[in-house]
Every structure is written in C-alpha cells, then in structure tokens.
Design a protein around this motif. Structure first.
Motif, PDB file in Angstrom:
ATOM      1  N   ILE A  13      84.365  41.120   1.403  1.00  0.00           N
ATOM      2  CA  ILE A  13      84.789  39.776   1.686  1.00  0.00           C
ATOM      3  C   ILE A  13      83.783  39.482   2.943  1.00  0.00           C
ATOM      4  CG2 ILE A  13      86.575  40.221   3.032  1.00  0.00           C
ATOM      5  CD1 ILE A  13      86.212  37.325   0.616  1.00  0.00           C
ATOM      6  N   ASN A  14      83.598  40.240   3.892  1.00  0.00           N
ATOM      7  CA  ASN A  14      82.818  40.014   5.150  1.00  0.00           C
ATOM      8  C   ASN A  14      81.421  39.636   4.846  1.00  0.00           C
ATOM      9  OD1 ASN A  14      84.767  39.724   7.173  1.00  0.00           O
ATOM     10  ND2 ASN A  14      84.830  42.159   7.488  1.00  0.00           N
ATOM     11  N   GLU A  15      81.022  40.351   3.709  1.00  0.00           N
ATOM     12  CA  GLU A  15      79.658  40.233   3.548  1.00  0.00           C
ATOM     13  C   GLU A  15      79.462  38.721   2.622  1.00  0.00           C
ATOM     14  OE1 GLU A  15      75.758  41.856   1.399  1.00  0.00           O
ATOM     15  OE2 GLU A  15      77.307  43.069   1.897  1.00  0.00           O
ATOM     16  N   ILE A  16      80.360  38.201   1.821  1.00  0.00           N
ATOM     17  CA  ILE A  16      80.315  36.981   1.360  1.00  0.00           C
ATOM     18  C   ILE A  16      80.485  35.879   2.237  1.00  0.00           C
ATOM     19  CG2 ILE A  16      81.596  35.489  -0.428  1.00  0.00           C
ATOM     20  CD1 ILE A  16      82.230  38.069  -1.999  1.00  0.00           C
ATOM     21  N   VAL A  17      81.287  35.947   3.388  1.00  0.00           N
ATOM     22  CA  VAL A  17      81.612  35.182   4.445  1.00  0.00           C
ATOM     23  C   VAL A  17      80.453  34.856   5.025  1.00  0.00           C
ATOM     24  CG1 VAL A  17      82.848  34.564   6.386  1.00  0.00           C
ATOM     25  CG2 VAL A  17      84.064  35.337   4.418  1.00  0.00           C
ATOM     26  N   LEU A  18      79.650  35.989   5.253  1.00  0.00           N
ATOM     27  CA  LEU A  18      78.500  35.663   6.135  1.00  0.00           C
ATOM     28  C   LEU A  18      77.394  35.085   5.441  1.00  0.00           C
ATOM     29  CD1 LEU A  18      76.906  36.821   8.613  1.00  0.00           C
ATOM     30  CD2 LEU A  18      75.891  38.575   7.196  1.00  0.00           C
ATOM     31  N   GLY A  19      77.331  35.116   4.195  1.00  0.00           N
ATOM     32  CA  GLY A  19      76.309  34.371   3.248  1.00  0.00           C
ATOM     33  C   GLY A  19      76.692  32.833   3.334  1.00  0.00           C
ATOM     34  N   GLU A  20      78.140  32.668   3.240  1.00  0.00           N
ATOM     35  CA  GLU A  20      78.781  31.267   2.664  1.00  0.00           C
ATOM     36  C   GLU A  20      78.636  30.282   4.044  1.00  0.00           C
ATOM     37  OE1 GLU A  20      78.924  30.066  -0.069  1.00  0.00           O
ATOM     38  OE2 GLU A  20      78.831  31.662  -1.235  1.00  0.00           O
ATOM     39  N   GLU A  21      79.163  31.317   5.258  1.00  0.00           N
ATOM     40  CA  GLU A  21      79.328  30.464   6.337  1.00  0.00           C
ATOM     41  C   GLU A  21      78.199  30.367   7.463  1.00  0.00           C
ATOM     42  OE1 GLU A  21      83.487  29.992   8.878  1.00  0.00           O
ATOM     43  OE2 GLU A  21      82.684  32.167   8.604  1.00  0.00           O
ATOM     44  N   CYS A  22      77.349  31.273   7.193  1.00  0.00           N
ATOM     45  CA  CYS A  22      76.346  31.360   8.172  1.00  0.00           C
ATOM     46  C   CYS A  22      74.887  31.448   7.330  1.00  0.00           C
ATOM     47  CB  CYS A  22      76.372  32.414   9.078  1.00  0.00           C
ATOM     48  SG  CYS A  22      77.993  32.412   9.732  1.00  0.00           S
ATOM     49  N   ASP A  23      74.620  30.619   6.317  1.00  0.00           N
ATOM     50  CA  ASP A  23      73.339  30.596   5.664  1.00  0.00           C
ATOM     51  C   ASP A  23      72.277  29.945   6.393  1.00  0.00           C
ATOM     52  OD1 ASP A  23      71.628  31.602   3.538  1.00  0.00           O
ATOM     53  OD2 ASP A  23      72.828  30.239   2.120  1.00  0.00           O
ATOM     54  N   VAL A  24      71.128  29.705   5.817  1.00  0.00           N
ATOM     55  CA  VAL A  24      70.187  29.211   6.355  1.00  0.00           C
ATOM     56  C   VAL A  24      69.594  27.857   5.438  1.00  0.00           C
ATOM     57  CG1 VAL A  24      68.916  31.223   7.486  1.00  0.00           C
ATOM     58  CG2 VAL A  24      68.322  30.733   5.227  1.00  0.00           C
ATOM     59  N   ASP A  25      69.306  27.193   6.229  1.00  0.00           N
ATOM     60  CA  ASP A  25      68.808  25.500   5.635  1.00  0.00           C
ATOM     61  C   ASP A  25      67.333  25.787   5.220  1.00  0.00           C
ATOM     62  OD1 ASP A  25      67.496  25.167   7.920  1.00  0.00           O
ATOM     63  OD2 ASP A  25      68.659  23.456   8.674  1.00  0.00           O
ATOM     64  N   MET A  26      66.763  24.739   4.875  1.00  0.00           N
ATOM     65  CA  MET A  26      65.475  24.628   4.486  1.00  0.00           C
ATOM     66  C   MET A  26      64.565  25.157   5.621  1.00  0.00           C
ATOM     67  SD  MET A  26      65.340  21.430   1.993  1.00  0.00           S
ATOM     68  CE  MET A  26      63.443  21.645   1.513  1.00  0.00           C
ATOM     69  N   GLN A  27      65.027  24.798   6.841  1.00  0.00           N
ATOM     70  CA  GLN A  27      63.887  25.106   8.032  1.00  0.00           C
ATOM     71  C   GLN A  27      64.461  26.226   8.601  1.00  0.00           C
ATOM     72  OE1 GLN A  27      65.287  21.799   7.749  1.00  0.00           O
ATOM     73  NE2 GLN A  27      63.477  21.445   6.645  1.00  0.00           N
ATOM     74  N   GLY A  28      65.279  27.096   8.038  1.00  0.00           N
ATOM     75  CA  GLY A  28      65.664  28.726   8.733  1.00  0.00           C
ATOM     76  C   GLY A  28      66.630  28.527   9.512  1.00  0.00           C
ATOM     77  N   TYR A  29      67.416  27.312   9.784  1.00  0.00           N
ATOM     78  CA  TYR A  29      68.281  27.207  10.786  1.00  0.00           C
ATOM     79  C   TYR A  29      69.746  27.738  10.232  1.00  0.00           C
ATOM     80  CZ  TYR A  29      65.027  24.824  13.697  1.00  0.00           C
ATOM     81  OH  TYR A  29      64.025  24.351  14.321  1.00  0.00           O
ATOM     82  N   ARG A  30      70.426  28.102  10.844  1.00  0.00           N
ATOM     83  CA  ARG A  30      71.956  28.677  10.327  1.00  0.00           C
ATOM     84  C   ARG A  30      72.890  27.700  10.108  1.00  0.00           C
ATOM     85  NH1 ARG A  30      71.460  33.749   8.145  1.00  0.00           N
ATOM     86  NH2 ARG A  30      70.208  34.825   9.433  1.00  0.00           N
TER      87      ARG A  30
END
Length: 265
Positions: free
Chosen positions: A78-95
């Motif tokens: 669950i923590n890995e999924i949260v990391l990807g959904e809550e702290c992904d990157v946008d088109m410019q690479g910003y979290r």
C-alpha cells in the motif's frame, strides 16, 4: 485465492465491458463536452485518493507513537501505491498528486473547478457531505458515486476497501481510459496535453505495476476466507454499477446541454 480473483473477474465481466464500451467516450465531440466530463469525473479522482488513504490508515501505522501494524508485505504494497498516486511527477518532472494533476488538466481545458473546490473546502470545514454537495452543486450521479465509495471506506474493512480499489479502480482504469485517450487524440489533436498525460500515466502505472500490487494486497487481506471474498464481490459489483451510473449521468448532461434552447437576452 487465484480462483477467487478469477471469480470476481468473471462475475464483473459484463459491467467491465459496459464501461469499456460506454458511449460517454464517443460523445465527447467538443471542448464543452470535455469540460463537462471532467467536472463529473473529478469527483471520482478525488474519492480515489480518499479510498487509497483509508487503506493506508488501516494497513499501516499512521499515528504517533508508532507501532508495527499488520504484515510488512502488505504495508509495503500500500505504501508503494500511495507513493505513486500522491507524489507522482507532472510533465515537467515536478512532484504532484494525481488529483492536483487533474485540476491542472481542468484549468488547461478551461473546465470549471469551482464546484470541486467548493466541495472539498466545505467538507474540510464541516465534515458534512450533504452540505458540501449542496454548496458545490455536485451532480447527483457524482454524489451517488462518492457516497458509495465512502460507504466502503466507512465500513472500516480493509479487505473490502482493497477489493473495490483493485477491481473497481486500478485493474479497470487502463481498459476504461484507452478509448478516452484515443477519442481525445482524434477530436483534439495536439491539444490538452496535461489531460492526455494524466490518462496515459494512469494507463502506464495502473495497468502494470500498481494493478499487480493491488491484486496481491487483496489476496493477502481476503486470504482463504470465503465470506470475505463473497462480500468483496458484492462491493466490487456495486462500485462498478455506480461508475456506469456516473458515465450515464455525464451522457445525460451532455445531451441536455445540446438540446437546451439558445440563451437570448
């Protein structure tokens, strides 16, 4: 456990096919159609994050003082999924979170974000869904979708939350979003890059790594308990039915807008 997973897949195949082939995707012909779609869909994006965090709260220790909770393998999933959904990157690479990314896509498309903003602000201030829906003017289909999700959240049953998250969200998203990506690419070539990025990001991540992690998490939580698997199946079916109703609501709103008489001063 593999047979239980397959049983849920088989029992929901018709609903999944209905969602994959829903007319909502082909009805998005104009920018106004796309904006209207996003003003409904954003509620599903928001409550997805709430479902995700409810799982993290149930499966890991999120309070102080910290104590080990549950199985380390489930905490990892669950923590890995949260990391990807809550702290992904946008088109410019910003979290950024996927909800915030969706809001950026709405702004780029010119979609009205005042409704979802009023909803989340009122809910944060009052904790009352009915009041938040009223203040925001939330469409009925979106209200019903969110209410169903929070019924699952408020059950406080991690195995139900995981099943709905897995079969009603993560495992479903790629097949559901692919038609939308194709139609938006055909109808609005080279435009609305953030929304296209959002959709493709979900197809990429949820269709592979996250989907597999979610399946493993659900299997661990339901285990060999047949009653849990049966309860999970009912909850997944209800979740998919509410998604169909949400898409039906979008279609009806699009049609009503097109049939409305022109405004005359």
């Amino acid at each position: 456990m593999a047979k239980n997973i397959q049983h849920i897949v088989n029992s929901t195949s018709q609903l999944r096919a209905t969602l994959t082939n829903h007319p909502v995707y082909t009805q998005i012909k104009s920018i106004d159609d796309l904006r209207l779609f996003m003003q409904y869909h954003v509620y599903a994006v928001w409550d997805f994050m709430s479902l995700l965090k409810s799982l993290q709260n149930n499966l890991t220790c999120t309070t102080v003082p910290w104590h080990p909770k549950g199985h380390a393998s489930t905490r990892y999933l669950i923590n890995e999924i949260v990391l990807g959904e809550e702290c992904d990157v946008d088109m410019q690479g910003y979290r950024t979170s996927h909800f915030e990314l969706y809001l950026a896509a709405m702004h780029q498309c010119g979609a009205d974000t005042s409704g979802i903003a009023a909803f989340t602000t009122t809910l944060q201030q009052t904790g009352h869904f009915g009041e938040a829906f009223t203040v925001a003017g939330t469409p009925l289909a979106a209200q019903q979708f969110v209410t169903n999700t929070f019924n699952v959240i408020n059950s406080n049953k991690a195995y139900l939350q995981a099943a709905v998250f897995t079969f009603g969200r993560e495992d479903l998203i790629p097949s559901m979003f692919l038609p939308l990506v194709n139609d938006i690419g055909n109808n609005f070539p080279g435009r609305f890059a953030i929304f296209a990025y959002y959709l493709n990001r979900h197809i990429e991540v949820d269709g592979g790594h996250h989907s597999q992690l979610a399946l493993e998490m659900t299997a661990q939580l339901c285990g060999n308990d047949e009653e849990k698997w049966e309860e999970a199946q009912v909850a997944v079916i209800q979740s998919l039915e509410k998604r169909v109703a949400l898409w039906d609501g979008v279609c009806a709103a699009m049609q009503a807008k097109k049939n409305a008489p022109p405004y005359v001063k």
